[in-house]
Design an enzyme around this catalytic site. Structure first.
Site, short mmCIF file in Angstrom:
data_model
loop_
_atom_site.label_atom_id
_atom_site.label_comp_id
_atom_site.label_asym_id
_atom_site.label_seq_id
_atom_site.Cartn_x
_atom_site.Cartn_y
_atom_site.Cartn_z
N HIS A 105 0.68 -1.29 0.26
CA HIS A 105 0.15 0.05 -0.10
C HIS A 105 0.84 1.26 0.15
O HIS A 105 0.87 1.74 -0.92
CB HIS A 105 -1.05 0.40 1.41
CG HIS A 105 -2.01 0.99 1.39
ND1 HIS A 105 -2.30 1.87 0.07
CD2 HIS A 105 -2.55 1.60 2.19
CE1 HIS A 105 -3.49 2.54 0.26
NE2 HIS A 105 -3.39 2.89 1.60
N HIS A 159 -2.69 0.32 -12.64
CA HIS A 159 -3.01 0.34 -11.03
C HIS A 159 -4.00 -0.29 -11.16
O HIS A 159 -5.25 -0.87 -12.11
CB HIS A 159 -4.15 1.88 -11.27
CG HIS A 159 -4.04 2.34 -10.50
ND1 HIS A 159 -5.86 2.32 -9.73
CD2 HIS A 159 -3.88 3.66 -8.71
CE1 HIS A 159 -6.01 2.90 -8.20
NE2 HIS A 159 -5.30 3.68 -8.67
N ASP A 204 2.70 7.02 -7.60
CA ASP A 204 4.53 6.21 -7.45
C ASP A 204 4.80 6.29 -8.36
O ASP A 204 6.81 6.68 -7.65
CB ASP A 204 4.09 5.01 -6.79
CG ASP A 204 2.57 4.83 -5.63
OD1 ASP A 204 3.21 6.26 -4.43
OD2 ASP A 204 2.01 4.21 -5.88
#
Length: 467
Positions: free
Chosen positions: A303, A349, A404
């Site tokens: 996460h 994703h 990210d």
């Protein structure tokens, strides 16, 4: 009036010509700078709306559950209500109906700044309204006034071993703040359930105000030999105070933090940290205990550690290829990575099927402020190379970069190089979304979460499969 997920989903997936309607709707804000008073006016109306909606459509099916969904982390199951944001597969996150570019346009900014103030985003998340500059300034002052830590938490933080992971320190400190919980005290004294939200609101406001102080203390103790963080300046905004306490004076870095804390704030209700806060809160645990639980989930590698993994991989690539590597050399490295059975970190994703708009706005920030940085140029090259390669493989639903893939590069550029700390920044930001949601959970009287579980034998019997 707050938008429910059902209506938000319809708006978010509607024709783009409707976006001005959404913007007009959420800009219909009260002029009051008293956030609690604004909520007090909205909540009864939303309670009535949800009551009528459930009365009319309570038995209506909204989806189906497959065996794979049950074994696959419940991915795709429509089982939660989240008022604050909706994730559209093609357009990315929408905060109360507004995309990130729209938020960057309409949310108030600091004097001379170009990025939205997180205070404005919080006001939007919790009320559904785009705030005025006066409302945002009032919220900045209120958080500054609520920011002081109790002495027992300061003592705890100053006595933690510097080898303890920053996320563990954050979890401990937030849990200890439960000693000051106004909600827990009111509950123990028998407050009526219709008033729960008011005390959850008070705790949430206190916690959001104190988190930068907790996080900065952890940073200074762990990485700066315990040098003091200094005092909160009531004239500065939430992000500016945070960066000052961290020890950074660069206004560009403060602008980056405003952007970072805004875009990481919320991502629907089903991710681990958001769902955990909702789940623990559904047991009527106070916001401190609920948020600490969410942070323990955020600390998990799947996460909250993704941007660290991206940086480690980028540094490995840079070490092997050097600066100014050609696209062909980068392509060869990507293929080498994939053929070894590894993934390209920062790409793909669970929900998105396009480039993450959180990546895009960080890329735009970098193009404006650090276009010649070697690490950013490497990230840009990878952005050109990776999607076509992943598309060629044909096994990836989303070959595009996520948030990210970029955030760590920006933090590195401005000197915040301690990767183990990055998840703490993520946690401070995520408080805005999950605590806004928690207030609405109690305002709407949502019950304790208790889904039904089944055994494999039970599932086999249910679907008529041979054991």
């Amino acid at each position: 009036m707050a938008l429910s997920r059902i209506y938000s989903s319809k708006l978010a997936s509607a024709n783009k010509n409707l976006l001005p309607v959404i913007t007009t709707y959420v800009r219909n804000a009260s002029d009051s700078t008293d956030l609690k008073a604004v909520l007090s006016e909205k909540i009864p109306k939303e309670q009535e709306r949800v009551k009528n909606f459930r009365k009319q459509f309570g038995a209506t099916k909204v989806g189906e559950v497959t065996v794979d969904m049950m074994y696959g982390g419940m991915r795709g199951i429509k089982g939660l209500v989240c008022e604050t944001s909706v994730l559209d597969p093609d357009e990315g996150i929408r905060f109360r109906g507004l995309s990130i570019p729209e938020c960057q346009k309409v949310l108030p900014k600091a004097p001379g700044g170009a990025e939205p103030l997180p205070e404005g985003l919080f006001w939007l998340l919790i009320t559904g309204d785009v705030p005025t500059k006066a409302q945002v300034d009032a919220l900045s002052r209120e958080w500054a006034n609520r920011a002081a830590l109790p002495s027992h938490v300061v003592t705890m933080l100053n006595n933690m071993p510097t080898t303890l992971h920053p996320m563990s320190q954050l979890s401990c400190a937030v849990t200890a703040l439960n000693h000051e919980s106004k909600y827990a005290k009111a509950y123990s004294e028998g407050v009526h359930k219709s008033k729960y939200w008011e005390y959850v609101y008070e705790d949430s406001m206190d916690l959001i105000a104190k988190l930068p102080v907790v996080a900065a203390t952890i940073y200074r103790n762990t990485y700066r030999d315990g040098k003091g963080i200094g005092a909160i300046d009531p004239k500065k905004d939430w992000s500016a105070n945070f960066t000052k306490m961290l020890g950074y004076e660069d206004e560009q870095f403060t602008e980056l933090m405003r952007l970072y804390l805004t875009i990481h704030s919320d991502h629907e209700g089903g991710n681990v940290s958001a769902h955990t806060v909702h789940l623990v809160g559904s047991a009527l645990s106070d916001p401190y205990l609920s948020f600490a639980a969410g942070m323990n989930g955020l600390a998990g590698p799947l996460h909250g550690l993704a941007n660290q993994e991206v940086l480690v991989w980028l540094q490995k690539l840079r070490k092997e290829l050097g600066d100014n590597a050609s696209e062909d050399k980068v392509k060869d490295f990507i293929w080498k990575t994939l053929k070894s059975g590894q993934v390209v970190p920062g790409y793909g994703h669970a929900v998105l099927r396009k480039t993450d708009p959180r990546y895009t706005c960080q890329r735009e920030f970098a193009l404006k402020h650090l276009p010649n940085d070697p690490l950013f140029q490497l990230v840009s090259n990878i952005y050109k190379v990776v999607p076509p390669i992943l598309t060629e493989l044909g096994k990836v639903k989303n070959p595009w970069p996520n948030v990210d893939a970029h955030s760590g590069v920006l933090l590195q550029y401005y000197g915040l190089k301690e990767m183990n700390y990055y998840t703490v920044l993520f946690g401070v930001s995520r408080a805005l979304g999950v605590l806004a949601s928690l207030v609405w959970d109690r305002a709407l009287g949502l019950p304790i979460e208790r889904p039904k579980s089944m055994s494999t034998d039970g599932l086999m019997k249910a679907v008529g499969a041979a054991k």
